[in-house]
Scaffold this motif. Structure first.
Motif, PDB file in Angstrom:
ATOM      1  N   GLY A  64     129.443  47.470  -0.889  1.00  0.00           N
ATOM      2  CA  GLY A  64     130.128  46.713   0.169  1.00  0.00           C
ATOM      3  C   GLY A  64     129.298  46.640   1.429  1.00  0.00           C
ATOM      4  O   GLY A  64     129.615  45.881   2.352  1.00  0.00           O
ATOM      5  N   TRP A  65     128.239  47.436   1.500  1.00  0.00           N
ATOM      6  CA  TRP A  65     127.553  47.608   2.779  1.00  0.00           C
ATOM      7  C   TRP A  65     126.043  47.749   2.570  1.00  0.00           C
ATOM      8  O   TRP A  65     125.600  48.193   1.522  1.00  0.00           O
ATOM      9  N   GLY A  66     125.288  47.329   3.564  1.00  0.00           N
ATOM     10  CA  GLY A  66     123.840  47.541   3.517  1.00  0.00           C
ATOM     11  C   GLY A  66     123.052  46.266   3.306  1.00  0.00           C
ATOM     12  O   GLY A  66     123.610  45.176   3.227  1.00  0.00           O
ATOM     13  N   ASN A  67     121.752  46.436   3.209  1.00  0.00           N
ATOM     14  CA  ASN A  67     120.850  45.303   2.978  1.00  0.00           C
ATOM     15  C   ASN A  67     120.882  44.900   1.503  1.00  0.00           C
ATOM     16  O   ASN A  67     121.279  45.694   0.656  1.00  0.00           O
ATOM     17  N   PRO A  68     120.421  43.688   1.183  1.00  0.00           N
ATOM     18  CA  PRO A  68     120.476  43.257  -0.218  1.00  0.00           C
ATOM     19  C   PRO A  68     119.522  44.011  -1.132  1.00  0.00           C
ATOM     20  O   PRO A  68     118.407  44.355  -0.734  1.00  0.00           O
ATOM     21  N   LYS A  69     120.011  44.252  -2.331  1.00  0.00           N
ATOM     22  CA  LYS A  69     119.211  44.833  -3.428  1.00  0.00           C
ATOM     23  C   LYS A  69     119.790  44.261  -4.708  1.00  0.00           C
ATOM     24  O   LYS A  69     120.894  43.705  -4.699  1.00  0.00           O
ATOM     25  N   VAL A  70     119.075  44.450  -5.803  1.00  0.00           N
ATOM     26  CA  VAL A  70     119.627  44.034  -7.086  1.00  0.00           C
ATOM     27  C   VAL A  70     120.748  45.010  -7.453  1.00  0.00           C
ATOM     28  O   VAL A  70     120.559  46.222  -7.414  1.00  0.00           O
ATOM     29  N   ASN A  71     121.930  44.478  -7.759  1.00  0.00           N
ATOM     30  CA  ASN A  71     123.090  45.306  -8.142  1.00  0.00           C
ATOM     31  C   ASN A  71     123.217  45.364  -9.664  1.00  0.00           C
ATOM     32  O   ASN A  71     122.760  44.450 -10.354  1.00  0.00           O
ATOM     33  N   ARG A  72     123.913  46.387 -10.124  1.00  0.00           N
ATOM     34  CA  ARG A  72     124.219  46.431 -11.558  1.00  0.00           C
ATOM     35  C   ARG A  72     125.329  45.410 -11.845  1.00  0.00           C
ATOM     36  O   ARG A  72     126.269  45.274 -11.051  1.00  0.00           O
ATOM     37  N   LYS A  73     125.233  44.724 -13.001  1.00  0.00           N
ATOM     38  CA  LYS A  73     126.269  43.724 -13.322  1.00  0.00           C
ATOM     39  C   LYS A  73     127.531  44.413 -13.824  1.00  0.00           C
ATOM     40  O   LYS A  73     127.439  45.434 -14.506  1.00  0.00           O
ATOM     41  N   SER A  74     128.668  43.817 -13.526  1.00  0.00           N
ATOM     42  CA  SER A  74     129.918  44.384 -14.048  1.00  0.00           C
ATOM     43  C   SER A  74     130.067  43.972 -15.510  1.00  0.00           C
ATOM     44  O   SER A  74     129.683  42.852 -15.880  1.00  0.00           O
ATOM     45  N   LYS A  75     130.655  44.867 -16.302  1.00  0.00           N
ATOM     46  CA  LYS A  75     130.851  44.557 -17.731  1.00  0.00           C
ATOM     47  C   LYS A  75     131.750  43.336 -17.885  1.00  0.00           C
ATOM     48  O   LYS A  75     131.584  42.528 -18.776  1.00  0.00           O
ATOM     49  N   ARG A  76     132.737  43.235 -16.984  1.00  0.00           N
ATOM     50  CA  ARG A  76     133.685  42.121 -17.060  1.00  0.00           C
ATOM     51  C   ARG A  76     133.015  40.754 -16.962  1.00  0.00           C
ATOM     52  O   ARG A  76     133.471  39.777 -17.541  1.00  0.00           O
ATOM     53  N   ALA A  77     131.935  40.709 -16.187  1.00  0.00           N
ATOM     54  CA  ALA A  77     131.264  39.418 -15.974  1.00  0.00           C
ATOM     55  C   ALA A  77     130.446  39.003 -17.193  1.00  0.00           C
ATOM     56  O   ALA A  77     129.991  37.866 -17.276  1.00  0.00           O
ATOM     57  N   LEU A  78     130.255  39.934 -18.134  1.00  0.00           N
ATOM     58  CA  LEU A  78     129.390  39.640 -19.284  1.00  0.00           C
ATOM     59  C   LEU A  78     130.179  39.302 -20.548  1.00  0.00           C
ATOM     60  O   LEU A  78     129.615  39.032 -21.580  1.00  0.00           O
TER      61      LEU A  78
END
Ligand SMILES: NC(=O)c1ccc[n+]([C@@H]2O[C@H](COP(=O)([O-])OP(=O)(O)OC[C@H]3O[C@@H](n4cnc5c(N)ncnc54)[C@H](OP(=O)(O)O)[C@@H]3O)[C@@H](O)[C@H]2O)c1
Length: 295
Positions: free
Chosen positions: A258-272
């Motif tokens: 929710g906070w901080g500078n951008p980085k690559v996030n882990r994908k949620s299982k739901r989105a896959l």
């Protein structure tokens, strides 16, 4: 004007974008506007694709005041209206990046121009229609194009039920889950081509959307330690600087992302999961709406 902190971040982590053109939907305020500003700072030409011409002109004026040399254009686009989307796609300029940022949160009783529940109709079905119309053109433009869809962390708590697809209850989270699945579909479809698909999310930032989220507690929300709108708007600059692999989700990475500078996030299982039936269902919906308009 960008804060010193943002300028420092951009100078350290991002590439110059001179000669590149980036189109951003819903860029007259909030994250879309600040995204435009960060990209103009990096030297990009920007196209603000907005539904309200006065707000768009005023956003352009603000940018021109701070960056008089910048190339900033405005285009009409209402993502909640198929006729507007189709006309917009017909006039699409040559772009190096296309950012689907326009979105709405919690609008009980409101509908799109085509009669869909407004939140689902804008955030997902409208954005899907934009993709249907714009991507074939980008595919044939003769150079690489970055295509970014703006999702939300809240998609992790949603479910998709085709029988209740346009229910108002939970429509924001559901619209963003659908958008995440559709983006995954696009990333796979276009892998190895000139179209490079990404998802971005802003974490939590106090924008127009948050005023609906917090209602009468909006004043309190403003003093809580959420990301600044500027910080939440750095994902596009990060992606366009080649910092993230194609197909990834980029957004803040601290405190449950929710906070901080951008980085690559882990994908949620739901989105896959369950991507194909969703894309088929939505393509059916957009064909039905387009056919109804032609009657
Ligand atoms: N703020 C957050 O914490 C947060 C978190 C997760 C995801 N997001 C996502 O980030 C994106 C930007 O949101 P924001 O926080 O910057 O909210 P915002 O300040 O309310 O900005 C939304 C922008 O979208 C435009 N828009 C809405 N409906 C449109 C339509 N039918 N056609 C064209 N433009 C339209 C708005 O234009 P008008 O001024 O004409 O209304 C406005 O410029 C959205 O996709 C949102 O879902 C935000």
């Amino acid at each position: 004007m960008l804060s010193k902190k943002t300028v420092k971040y951009l100078n350290k982590h991002c590439r110059r974008l001179d000669g590149k053109t980036v189109l951003i939907t819903g860029a007259n305020g909030g994250i879309g506007f600040k995204t435009a500003e960060t990209l103009v700072y990096l030297g990009a030409s920007v196209v603000l694709a907005c539904r309200n011409p006065e707000k768009a002109a005023s956003a352009r004026e603000k940018l021109v005041a701070d960056y008089p040399e910048a190339d900033i254009r405005v285009m009409p686009l209402d993502v909640a209206d198929f006729a507007s989307i189709d006309a917009f796609a017909g006039d699409l300029p040559d772009v190096d990046a296309f950012i689907n940022n326009a979105g709405v949160f919690h609008r009980p009783g409101e509908k799109t121009a085509d009669g869909l529940e407004l939140v689902m109709g804008t955030n997902y079905v409208g954005t899907f229609r934009v993709g249907e119309k714009v991507l074939p053109k980008l595919e044939n433009c003769g150079h690489d194009v970055v295509y970014i869809n703006t999702i939300s962390l809240i998609h992790k708590f949603a479910r998709v039920d085709f029988g209740r697809f346009y229910d108002e209850k939970g429509s924001y989270a559901r619209s963003k889950l659908c958008l995440a699945r559709y983006s995954e579909y696009l990333a796979n479809k276009y892998r190895g081509t000139n179209i490079h698909v990404f998802m971005s999310h802003p974490g939590i930032a106090i924008t127009g959307i948050a005023s609906h989220l917090f209602g009468k507690f909006y004043i309190l929300a403003k003093i809580m330690p959420f990301n600044s709108v500027e910080r939440s708007s750095l994902a596009a600059a990060y992606i366009l600087s080649g910092n993230a692999p194609c197909g990834s989700v980029v957004g803040p990475h601290i405190l449950f992302c929710g906070w901080g500078n951008p980085k690559v996030n882990r994908k949620s299982k739901r989105a896959l999961r369950d991507i194909k039936p969703l894309v088929e269902f939505t393509a059916g919906e957009t064909a039905r709406i387009a056919a109804e308009k032609e009657k």
